[in-house]
Design an enzyme around this catalytic site. Structure first.
Site, PDB file in Angstrom:
ATOM      1  N   ASN A  93       1.238  -1.170  -0.299  1.00  0.00           N
ATOM      2  CA  ASN A  93       0.335   0.230   0.046  1.00  0.00           C
ATOM      3  C   ASN A  93       1.243   0.876  -0.257  1.00  0.00           C
ATOM      4  OD1 ASN A  93      -2.255   1.448   0.973  1.00  0.00           O
ATOM      5  ND2 ASN A  93      -1.758   1.654   2.444  1.00  0.00           N
ATOM      6  N   SER A 118       4.774   6.704   2.605  1.00  0.00           N
ATOM      7  CA  SER A 118       4.664   5.689   3.434  1.00  0.00           C
ATOM      8  C   SER A 118       5.036   4.458   2.085  1.00  0.00           C
ATOM      9  CB  SER A 118       4.782   5.305   4.244  1.00  0.00           C
ATOM     10  OG  SER A 118       5.128   5.852   5.107  1.00  0.00           O
TER      11      SER A 118
END
Ligand code: GAR
Length: 207
Positions: free
Chosen positions: A108, A142
Site C-alpha cells: 500500500n 510511506s
C-alpha cells in the site's frame, strides 16, 4: 514475469505511476494484469483501459458482509494468477480473509510518514488536513506491506516532503504525490520484482 493486480477507488495517479514505470523499464519484467475498483466511476478504470489492462468493478455494496467482499476480491486476483497486489488509493479496509495466500504480497502507499497520521480514518485529503491542523513542517509518504491491521504492516520505503506555510490540503496532497508517492511506489515494486525485499518480523530488509 511478475503479474501485478492493482486495487483502486479513485483517480488512479499511483496506478499511472506504476504503469509508466513498467513502460519505461524502471520496473523490469512485470505487467499489470488486472485493475479492480470498488467504485464504478473511478477514473483509474479509464487509465486501465487506455493502457490495455483488464479491469473489473467489485463493490462492497454487492455483498452481505465484508468477509464475502474480501473473498470475492481474493478469488478474482487468484483467478488472474496475481503475484503482487498493489493498493493504490483503495478506500476499503481488507479483512483477514483477503490475505490467505497473499502474505507479504500486498503493498500500500500511504500519504504520510507512518506511524504519523495513519490508521482508521486517515485516508486521502483527511491525512493532509490533519498534518496542516497539527502544524507539521514535514510530512511525506510511506510504502508498506499490508496486514489486516490498517497502515501497520512492515515499512518498505518512506520519503519526507516539506510542508509550506501557504499550503492547503490540496496543494500539500499534490506535492506529496509528485515528490514522494509517484517515486517510492514504483521503486518499492522494482525492489520486489528484483527479489530484493525480505521481511524479518516487522522489518523489511533491502538487499
Ligand atoms: C493517494 O494520495 C494515496 O496515497 C491515498 O489516496 C490517494 C489516491 O490517489 N491513499 C490513502 O489515503 C489510503 N490510506 P490516486 O487514486 O490518484 O492514486
Amino acid at each position: 514475469m511478475l503479474r501485478i493486480g492493482v486495487l483502486v477507488s479513485g483517480g488512479g495517479t499511483n496506478l499511472q505511476a506504476i504503469l509508466d514505470a513498467i513502460a519505461t523499464g524502471e520496473i523490469p519484467d512485470a505487467r499489470v494484469e488486472l485493475v479492480i475498483s470498488n467504485k464504478q466511476n473511478a477514473y483509474a478504470l479509464t487509465r486501465a483501459s487506455e493502457s490495455g489492462v483488464a479491469s473489473a468493478v467489485i463493490s462492497g455494496k454487492s455483498f452481505k458482509n465484508s468477509a464475502e467482499f474480501d473473498r470475492a476480491l481474493s478469488r478474482a486476483l487468484h483467478a488472474a494468477k496475481i503475484d503482487l497486489v498493489l493498493l493504490a488509493g483503495f478506500m476499503a479496509i481488507l479483512g483477514p480473509d483477503f490475505f490467505t495466500g497473499l502474505e507479504n504480497k500486498v503493498m500500500n502507499v500511504h500519504p504520510a510518514l507512518i506511524p504519523a497520521f495513519s490508521g482508521p480514518g486517515y485516508y486521502g485529503l483527511k491525512v493532509h488536513e490533519a498534518v496542516l491542523a497539527t502544524g507539521c513542517k514535514v510530512t511525506g509518504a510511506s510504502v508498506h506491506f499490508v496486514t489486516p491491521e490498517v497502515d501497520a504492516g512492515p515499512l518498505i520505503l518512506q520519503k519526507a516532503v516539506e510542508v509550506r506555510q501557504d499550503d492547503d490540503a490540496e496543494t500539500l496532497q499534490k506535492r506529496v504525490m509528485e515528490e514522494a508517492e509517484w517515486k517510492i511506489y514504483p521503486q518499492a515494486v522494482r525492489l520486489f520484482a528484483q527479489g530484493r525485499l525480505t521481511v524479518h518480523g516487522h522489518q523489511v530488509i533491502i538487499s
